[in-house]
Design a protein around this motif. Sequence first.
Motif, short mmCIF file in Angstrom:
data_model
loop_
_atom_site.label_atom_id
_atom_site.label_comp_id
_atom_site.label_asym_id
_atom_site.label_seq_id
_atom_site.Cartn_x
_atom_site.Cartn_y
_atom_site.Cartn_z
N SER A 69 0.76 -1.04 0.12
CA SER A 69 -0.12 -0.11 0.39
C SER A 69 0.96 2.01 -0.78
CB SER A 69 -0.87 0.02 1.04
OG SER A 69 0.28 -0.15 2.49
N LEU A 70 1.71 1.36 0.50
CA LEU A 70 3.01 2.66 0.64
C LEU A 70 2.90 2.23 -0.72
CD1 LEU A 70 4.94 1.95 3.98
CD2 LEU A 70 3.64 4.14 3.27
N ARG A 75 3.97 5.23 -6.09
CA ARG A 75 4.39 5.11 -7.06
C ARG A 75 4.79 6.53 -8.08
NH1 ARG A 75 0.01 3.31 -11.59
NH2 ARG A 75 1.37 2.59 -13.13
N LYS A 76 5.53 6.21 -8.94
CA LYS A 76 6.30 7.29 -9.28
C LYS A 76 6.80 8.04 -8.52
CE LYS A 76 4.56 5.76 -13.48
NZ LYS A 76 3.83 6.02 -14.88
N ASP A 120 6.31 12.27 1.69
CA ASP A 120 6.16 12.59 0.27
C ASP A 120 4.62 13.44 -0.28
OD1 ASP A 120 6.80 12.75 -3.01
OD2 ASP A 120 4.61 12.28 -2.47
N LYS A 121 4.69 14.24 -0.12
CA LYS A 121 2.59 15.10 -0.13
C LYS A 121 1.84 14.83 -0.99
CE LYS A 121 4.41 17.60 3.01
NZ LYS A 121 4.78 17.50 4.31
N VAL A 122 2.64 14.17 -2.32
CA VAL A 122 1.59 13.51 -3.57
C VAL A 122 1.46 12.51 -2.75
CG1 VAL A 122 1.39 12.77 -5.53
CG2 VAL A 122 2.48 15.15 -5.35
N ARG A 126 -2.83 10.65 -2.46
CA ARG A 126 -3.44 9.51 -2.92
C ARG A 126 -3.54 8.46 -2.02
NH1 ARG A 126 2.08 7.76 -6.73
NH2 ARG A 126 1.83 9.65 -8.57
N PHE A 127 -2.83 8.13 -1.16
CA PHE A 127 -3.73 7.44 -0.17
C PHE A 127 -4.80 8.08 0.63
CE2 PHE A 127 -3.59 5.67 3.55
CZ PHE A 127 -3.49 3.96 4.37
#
Length: 159
Positions: A69-70, A75-76, A120-122, A126-127
């Motif tokens: 999940s992390l 991803r990317k 990572d803020k993005v 997303r999560f």
Amino acid sequence: MKCPFCDNGDTQVVDSRVSEEGDTIRRRRRCLACDKRFTTYERVELVMPSVVKRNGIRVEYDAVKLRASLALALRKRAISTAEVDAAVARIEEKLLASGTREVPSERIGELVMGELKKLDKVAYVRFASVYKSFEDIGEFIDAIREMQGPPAPGKLRKE
């Protein structure tokens, strides 16, 4: 300890050493029946709490699922495997430190969000969008505002 050569249950410890990391003990043993030597390793086995899902079902904690999940949220993104490993270790440490036999899945989700917020803020947004089941763009905006914190004194946010 049973001898792997003759199955005799009577062995003697000849030498013990702690590993460099300090997490295992290496023991040289000698069988008193066949006189052969062998090595064993002792490691602390920590029992992670069971996870109680939202529907009440209890499942075994799965580090692979946590890491996946992390990885999906990251991803990317330019985050190293070592940073992900450290985040997983911190989450597991908090779960073990809680001392409980069961932990709600929501608690694990909150721990993951806390780690992603630092990494990572993005990935955090997303999560959060999946974890909190965002329904519209307003919820995304609210999550971004929450992540950014309060505005600096004298500055107003654009709406």
